[in-house]
Design an enzyme around this catalytic site. Structure first.
Site, PDB file in Angstrom:
ATOM      1  N   GLU A  53      35.644  26.681  22.944  1.00 37.52           N
ATOM      2  CA  GLU A  53      37.020  26.743  22.423  1.00 37.52           C
ATOM      3  C   GLU A  53      37.703  25.373  22.396  1.00 37.52           C
ATOM      4  O   GLU A  53      38.934  25.282  22.404  1.00 37.52           O
ATOM      5  CB  GLU A  53      37.859  27.735  23.251  1.00 37.52           C
ATOM      6  CG  GLU A  53      37.301  29.139  23.323  1.00 37.52           C
ATOM      7  CD  GLU A  53      37.345  29.907  21.995  1.00 37.52           C
ATOM      8  OE1 GLU A  53      37.363  29.278  20.919  1.00 37.52           O
ATOM      9  OE2 GLU A  53      37.359  31.153  22.062  1.00 37.52           O
TER      10      GLU A  53
ATOM     11  N   TYR B 131      62.594  33.929  33.235  1.00 39.15           N
ATOM     12  CA  TYR B 131      61.451  33.013  33.404  1.00 39.15           C
ATOM     13  C   TYR B 131      60.498  33.043  32.214  1.00 39.15           C
ATOM     14  O   TYR B 131      59.857  32.047  31.920  1.00 39.15           O
ATOM     15  CB  TYR B 131      60.722  33.275  34.734  1.00 39.15           C
ATOM     16  CG  TYR B 131      61.206  32.295  35.768  1.00 39.15           C
ATOM     17  CD1 TYR B 131      62.472  32.428  36.315  1.00 39.15           C
ATOM     18  CD2 TYR B 131      60.434  31.203  36.137  1.00 39.15           C
ATOM     19  CE1 TYR B 131      62.956  31.503  37.216  1.00 39.15           C
ATOM     20  CE2 TYR B 131      60.913  30.268  37.035  1.00 39.15           C
ATOM     21  CZ  TYR B 131      62.176  30.424  37.580  1.00 39.15           C
ATOM     22  OH  TYR B 131      62.657  29.492  38.458  1.00 39.15           O
TER      23      TYR B 131
HETATM   24  P1  13P Z   1      33.728  29.564  26.853  1.00 40.60           P
HETATM   25  O1  13P Z   1      32.870  30.178  27.919  1.00 40.60           O
HETATM   26  O2  13P Z   1      32.905  28.828  25.805  1.00 40.60           O
HETATM   27  O3  13P Z   1      34.815  28.681  27.462  1.00 40.60           O
HETATM   28  O4  13P Z   1      34.469  30.735  26.105  1.00 40.60           O
HETATM   29  C1  13P Z   1      35.135  31.702  26.853  1.00 40.60           C
HETATM   30  C2  13P Z   1      36.281  32.288  26.105  1.00 40.60           C
HETATM   31  O5  13P Z   1      37.293  32.568  26.682  1.00 40.60           O
HETATM   32  C3  13P Z   1      36.124  32.515  24.651  1.00 40.60           C
HETATM   33  O6  13P Z   1      37.360  32.774  24.068  1.00 40.60           O
END
Ligand code: 13P
Length: 211
Positions: free
Chosen positions: A74, A120
């Site tokens: 990501e 908050y």
């Molecule tokens: P990653 O393990 O590549 O960080 O991906 C996890 C995730 O949250 C995908 O949206």
């Protein structure tokens, strides 16, 4: 001057705390923090509950992988926020249950899917929380879509996927992600009830006091 060793420790400590409280399960979620000459990001397929500070992925200023384990898929999601928001120093992405539930609703206000119920939430997230259309996890095409939304918002909800939250510090980003999750939970618990929202005057007052 940023202390990279301290930031590595902080990413792992905060990630473990999120995991321990169920904000992340399995290998879901990722966290990044800006360094003076690049970025630290959690490795792909890593569990937020068991990160090793020495193995966090180190990217250079051009987002090339230069150390540690392979970075989260990501990276595009995180880079979108750093490009769109000058103040962003950290980004947290979770699949936390209640915020993701809101991200799956058909009929919500796509600019503000969670109403201003508590101060908050307004202080940490602000008045705008754009819902960005669905992209497959890791799809580079999400980068321009998230960047466009992030220009006017500190956080977004990815449709059918989960929240992405930025902060002016690592702690700020984590606190905002937690506050968003609790606000989403309140919103879902109160669906169908007659609810008293904060008024626009109360929201404006929070903006003036807490920026
Ligand atoms: P990653 O393990 O590549 O960080 O991906 C996890 C995730 O949250 C995908 O949206």
């Amino acid at each position: 001057m940023k202390d990279e060793t301290a930031l590595r420790e902080a990413v792992c400590t905060l990630a473990a705390s999120l995991f321990a409280r169920g904000f992340s399960v399995g290998s879901a979620g990722n966290i990044s923090v800006r360094l003076e000459d690049g970025v630290l990001i959690t490795p792909t397929n890593s569990c937020l509950g068991r990160l090793d500070p020495a193995r966090l992925s180190r990217l250079d200023a051009a987002w090339r992988h230069i150390g540690g384990d392979a970075p989260s898929k990501e990276v595009f999601m995180h880079r979108a926020f750093y490009q769109a928001r000058a103040e962003a120093q950290a980004v947290v992405h979770l699949h936390s249950t209640w915020a993701t539930a809101v991200a799956c609703l058909e009929e919500v206000d796509a600019r503000a899917p969670i109403p201003p119920l508590t101060p908050y939430f307004v202080m940490r997230i602000g008045e705008t929380l754009p819902v960005v259309r669905y992209f497959r996890p890791g799809d580079p095409a999400m980068e321009p879509a998230i960047a466009a939304a992030a220009r006017t918002a500190r956080a977004v909800l990815l449709a059918n996927h989960g929240p992405v939250v930025s902060g002016a510090s690592l702690t700020d980003a984590v606190y905002a992600a937690e506050e968003l999750e609790e606000a989403a939970k309140l919103f879902m618990l109160l669906r169908g009830e007659r609810v008293r929202r904060l008024t626009s005057a109360q929201v404006a007052d929070l903006g003036r006091r807490f920026g």
